[in-house]
Design a protein around this motif. Structure first.
Motif, PDB file in Angstrom:
ATOM      1  N   UNK A   1       0.195   6.936   4.280  1.00  0.00           N
ATOM      2  CA  UNK A   1       1.349   6.578   3.449  1.00  0.00           C
ATOM      3  C   UNK A   1       0.901   6.168   2.052  1.00  0.00           C
ATOM      4  N   UNK A   2      -0.272   5.554   1.967  1.00  0.00           N
ATOM      5  CA  UNK A   2      -0.804   5.192   0.649  1.00  0.00           C
ATOM      6  C   UNK A   2      -1.096   6.444  -0.160  1.00  0.00           C
ATOM      7  N   UNK A   3      -1.577   7.484   0.500  1.00  0.00           N
ATOM      8  CA  UNK A   3      -1.853   8.736  -0.205  1.00  0.00           C
ATOM      9  C   UNK A   3      -0.563   9.367  -0.737  1.00  0.00           C
ATOM     10  N   UNK A   4       0.560   9.146  -0.033  1.00  0.00           N
ATOM     11  CA  UNK A   4       1.859   9.634  -0.507  1.00  0.00           C
ATOM     12  C   UNK A   4       2.431   8.727  -1.593  1.00  0.00           C
ATOM     13  N   UNK A   5       2.034   7.458  -1.575  1.00  0.00           N
ATOM     14  CA  UNK A   5       2.472   6.466  -2.555  1.00  0.00           C
ATOM     15  C   UNK A   5       1.893   6.876  -3.908  1.00  0.00           C
TER      16      UNK A   5
ATOM     17  N   UNK B   1       0.590  -3.449  -1.878  1.00  0.00           N
ATOM     18  CA  UNK B   1      -0.011  -2.395  -1.063  1.00  0.00           C
ATOM     19  C   UNK B   1      -1.136  -2.933  -0.182  1.00  0.00           C
ATOM     20  N   UNK B   2      -1.949  -3.838  -0.713  1.00  0.00           N
ATOM     21  CA  UNK B   2      -3.040  -4.404   0.083  1.00  0.00           C
ATOM     22  C   UNK B   2      -2.480  -5.199   1.254  1.00  0.00           C
ATOM     23  N   UNK B   3      -1.463  -6.031   0.987  1.00  0.00           N
ATOM     24  CA  UNK B   3      -0.836  -6.802   2.069  1.00  0.00           C
ATOM     25  C   UNK B   3      -0.225  -5.871   3.115  1.00  0.00           C
ATOM     26  N   UNK B   4       0.437  -4.807   2.663  1.00  0.00           N
ATOM     27  CA  UNK B   4       1.056  -3.864   3.595  1.00  0.00           C
ATOM     28  C   UNK B   4       0.006  -3.148   4.435  1.00  0.00           C
TER      29      UNK B   4
END
Length: 121
Positions: A99-103, A86-89
């Motif tokens: 999108x992270x909040x949906x992840x 996730x950090x790399x993305x």
């Protein structure tokens, strides 16, 4: 300090080698340990440097799977992989903050992703 069996003046356990290898849960010859304190009979795992070998003869083998027991991590290996991905993305732009909040990672994992992302940018 070790007061057991010695081999060439160094601590020795049959089937293991140096007792610090057992204390560090190292069971592969591809990982070496080196004493950093200078006392030959010391077996304190915190005094040893761990060296993961990178050799041409091991190119076809999978990467070493060893977790340092001296480091207390609140994350499982799978969570650490999720965090790194996730950090790399987030850094390369293939994932947005929305999108992270949906992840759906666990809250402590999401907090670590955000923390690492902010320290790296």
């Amino acid at each position: 300090m070790w007061d057991g069996q010695l081999k060439r003046g160094r601590p020795f356990l049959k089937g293991v080698g140096h007792p610090a290898r057992a204390l560090l849960n190292i069971n592969t010859p591809r990982i070496q340990i080196r004493n950093g304190c200078g006392y030959p009979l010391c077996i304190d795992p915190h005094h040893f440097h761990v060296i993961k070998e990178v050799s041409r003869k091991y190119d076809d083998l999978p990467p070493l799977d060893w977790n340092d027991p001296r480091i207390q991590s609140p994350f499982t290996p799978q969570e650490l992989e999720e965090i790194e991905f996730a950090v790399e993305a987030l850094l390369d732009g293939s994932m947005t903050r929305e999108e992270l909040d949906e992840f759906p990672p666990a809250p402590h994992v999401k907090e670590e992703i955000i923390r690492r992302r902010s320290t790296m940018s």
